[in-house]
Design an enzyme around this catalytic site. Structure first.
Site, PDB file in Angstrom:
ATOM      1  N   HIS A 169       0.816  -1.221   0.000  1.00 17.40           N
ATOM      2  CA  HIS A 169       0.000   0.000   0.000  1.00 17.40           C
ATOM      3  C   HIS A 169       0.851   1.274   0.000  1.00 17.40           C
ATOM      4  O   HIS A 169       1.936   1.319   0.572  1.00 17.40           O
ATOM      5  CB  HIS A 169      -0.893   0.029   1.239  1.00 17.40           C
ATOM      6  CG  HIS A 169      -1.806  -1.145   1.334  1.00 17.40           C
ATOM      7  ND1 HIS A 169      -2.457  -1.486   2.483  1.00 17.40           N
ATOM      8  CD2 HIS A 169      -2.189  -2.087   0.414  1.00 17.40           C
ATOM      9  CE1 HIS A 169      -3.179  -2.570   2.282  1.00 17.40           C
ATOM     10  NE2 HIS A 169      -3.037  -2.956   1.029  1.00 17.40           N
TER      11      HIS A 169
ATOM     12  N   LYS B 121       6.332   6.511   6.393  1.00 15.69           N
ATOM     13  CA  LYS B 121       5.837   5.608   7.425  1.00 15.69           C
ATOM     14  C   LYS B 121       7.012   5.123   8.257  1.00 15.69           C
ATOM     15  O   LYS B 121       8.080   4.827   7.710  1.00 15.69           O
ATOM     16  CB  LYS B 121       5.177   4.366   6.802  1.00 15.69           C
ATOM     17  CG  LYS B 121       3.793   4.564   6.259  1.00 15.69           C
ATOM     18  CD  LYS B 121       3.282   3.270   5.630  1.00 15.69           C
ATOM     19  CE  LYS B 121       2.060   3.561   4.786  1.00 15.69           C
ATOM     20  NZ  LYS B 121       1.734   2.450   3.897  1.00 15.69           N
TER      21      LYS B 121
ATOM     22  N   TYR C  19       2.207   2.100  13.342  1.00 13.02           N
ATOM     23  CA  TYR C  19       2.646   2.876  12.176  1.00 13.02           C
ATOM     24  C   TYR C  19       2.574   4.361  12.511  1.00 13.02           C
ATOM     25  O   TYR C  19       1.494   4.841  12.884  1.00 13.02           O
ATOM     26  CB  TYR C  19       1.668   2.729  11.012  1.00 13.02           C
ATOM     27  CG  TYR C  19       1.393   1.388  10.460  1.00 13.02           C
ATOM     28  CD1 TYR C  19       0.683   0.426  11.155  1.00 13.02           C
ATOM     29  CD2 TYR C  19       1.803   1.082   9.162  1.00 13.02           C
ATOM     30  CE1 TYR C  19       0.398  -0.803  10.586  1.00 13.02           C
ATOM     31  CE2 TYR C  19       1.500  -0.138   8.595  1.00 13.02           C
ATOM     32  CZ  TYR C  19       0.805  -1.067   9.323  1.00 13.02           C
ATOM     33  OH  TYR C  19       0.501  -2.273   8.754  1.00 13.02           O
TER      34      TYR C  19
HETATM   35  C1  LIG Z   1      -4.918   2.737   6.755  1.00 15.27           C
HETATM   36  C2  LIG Z   1      -6.283   3.046   7.304  1.00 15.27           C
HETATM   37  C3  LIG Z   1      -7.355   2.223   7.065  1.00 15.27           C
HETATM   38  N1  LIG Z   1      -8.577   2.553   7.605  1.00 15.27           N
HETATM   39  C4  LIG Z   1      -9.701   1.658   7.401  1.00 15.27           C
HETATM   40  C5  LIG Z   1      -9.972   1.253   5.964  1.00 15.27           C
HETATM   41  C6  LIG Z   1     -10.542  -0.136   6.102  1.00 15.27           C
HETATM   42  O1  LIG Z   1     -11.911  -0.052   6.374  1.00 15.27           O
HETATM   43  C7  LIG Z   1      -9.850  -0.699   7.342  1.00 15.27           C
HETATM   44  C8  LIG Z   1      -8.670  -1.575   6.999  1.00 15.27           C
HETATM   45  O2  LIG Z   1      -7.900  -0.837   6.063  1.00 15.27           O
HETATM   46  P1  LIG Z   1      -6.883  -1.603   5.136  1.00 15.27           P
HETATM   47  O3  LIG Z   1      -7.529  -2.852   4.611  1.00 15.27           O
HETATM   48  O4  LIG Z   1      -6.297  -0.633   4.161  1.00 15.27           O
HETATM   49  O5  LIG Z   1      -5.778  -1.983   6.195  1.00 15.27           O
HETATM   50  P2  LIG Z   1      -4.478  -2.811   5.877  1.00 15.27           P
HETATM   51  O6  LIG Z   1      -4.679  -3.775   4.767  1.00 15.27           O
HETATM   52  O7  LIG Z   1      -3.997  -3.293   7.175  1.00 15.27           O
HETATM   53  O8  LIG Z   1      -3.464  -1.727   5.355  1.00 15.27           O
HETATM   54  C9  LIG Z   1      -2.525  -1.205   6.263  1.00 15.27           C
HETATM   55  O9  LIG Z   1      -1.433  -2.056   6.209  1.00 15.27           O
HETATM   56  C10 LIG Z   1      -0.609  -1.811   5.080  1.00 15.27           C
HETATM   57  C11 LIG Z   1       0.468  -2.863   5.003  1.00 15.27           C
HETATM   58  C12 LIG Z   1      -0.078  -0.430   5.143  1.00 15.27           C
HETATM   59  O10 LIG Z   1       1.111  -0.125   5.012  1.00 15.27           O
HETATM   60  C13 LIG Z   1      -1.069   0.626   5.295  1.00 15.27           C
HETATM   61  O11 LIG Z   1      -0.558   1.695   6.083  1.00 15.27           O
HETATM   62  C14 LIG Z   1      -2.370   0.237   5.872  1.00 15.27           C
HETATM   63  O12 LIG Z   1      -3.296   0.518   4.866  1.00 15.27           O
HETATM   64  O13 LIG Z   1      -9.385   0.442   8.078  1.00 15.27           O
HETATM   65  C15 LIG Z   1      -8.757   3.675   8.361  1.00 15.27           C
HETATM   66  O14 LIG Z   1      -9.883   3.948   8.825  1.00 15.27           O
HETATM   67  N2  LIG Z   1      -7.709   4.489   8.594  1.00 15.27           N
HETATM   68  C16 LIG Z   1      -6.472   4.223   8.106  1.00 15.27           C
HETATM   69  O15 LIG Z   1      -5.537   5.010   8.349  1.00 15.27           O
END
Ligand SMILES: Cc1cn([C@H]2C[C@H](O)[C@@H](COP(=O)(O)OP(=O)(O)O[C@H]3O[C@H](C)C(=O)[C@H](O)[C@H]3O)O2)c(=O)[nH]c1=O
Length: 186
Positions: free
Chosen positions: A65, A75, A135
């Site tokens: 991401h 980050k 993070y």
């Molecule tokens: C990043 C983020 C996400 N969200 C919400 C969006 C989704 O509804 C839920 C999970 O998000 P996401 O699927 O993007 O989360 P990850 O797959 O763990 O992604 C994270 O892990 C990868 C490896 C990274 O480096 C990113 O910083 C981060 O996006 O949290 C939020 O509400 N706020 C936030 O700052």
């Protein structure tokens, strides 16, 4: 006396940050972030958000991401429980290490973190049950400019220590890099 030891990696601007743990009979103290010390590592903006993830099963992968300009973000990824294989992928069009990746094991035990500049995508694979990451972000979460590349892209050939599984529906749909991809500008 330094509380964070900075080590360069083969990917331009990506740094391994080793926390110095100061222990005594009660336990230990280590610093997660220091603007003064990390300025040397290229951290040039205030932290605006701090996130925490728990990922349950070894082998699970999140990523790769990043956010596009004008919300491109630095980050600092720190592991506070368990262990992860943490991957930085250089997507910067003007970088000498464009499309190169670097991985480092981050664990609560080794006290290592990874610092990623803007334009470098992040992902990780869990190596121990119930691993937790903290993070520090230099830009606000902005879904409109959030993007990613597939962590199992054969062209990138990112090495994952365990058989990858548990990708989110979103990550499963992330694109592979094509020859037309010219990189991101931050
Ligand atoms: C990043 C983020 C996400 N969200 C919400 C969006 C989704 O509804 C839920 C999970 O998000 P996401 O699927 O993007 O989360 P990850 O797959 O763990 O992604 C994270 O892990 C990868 C490896 C990274 O480096 C990113 O910083 C981060 O996006 O949290 C939020 O509400 N706020 C936030 O700052």
């Amino acid at each position: 006396m330094a509380s964070l030891i900075i080590t360069a990696t083969p990917v331009a601007g990506v740094k391994v940050i080793q926390r110095v743990s100061r222990g005594d009979e009660r336990g230990s103290l280590a610093r997660l972030f220091c603007q003064k010390e990390l300025a040397e590592a290229g951290w040039h903006s205030p932290i605006v958000q701090i996130n925490h993830t728990l990922t349950r099963e070894p082998g699970m992968v999140r990523g790769m991401h990043f956010q596009h300009s004008p919300h491109a973000e630095m980050k600092l990824v720190s592991c506070i429980r368990g262990a992860v294989w943490d991957v930085a992928l250089d997507l910067r069009a003007d970088s000498t290490t464009f499309l190169q990746w670097y991985a480092h094991e981050l664990s609560a035990d080794n006290g290592c973190a990874l610092l990623l500049p803007e334009g470098v995508a992040h992902g990780f694979q869990v190596l121990q049950q119930n691993s937790e990451l903290i993070y520090c972000h230099s830009a606000f979460y902005t879904p409109e400019v959030e993007d990613g590349v597939h962590p199992l892209d054969p062209e990138l050939a990112i090495e994952w220590p365990l058989p990858p599984h548990g990708l989110s529906a979103r990550d499963q749909q992330l694109p592979f890099i094509t020859r037309a991809f010219s990189g991101v500008r931050c």
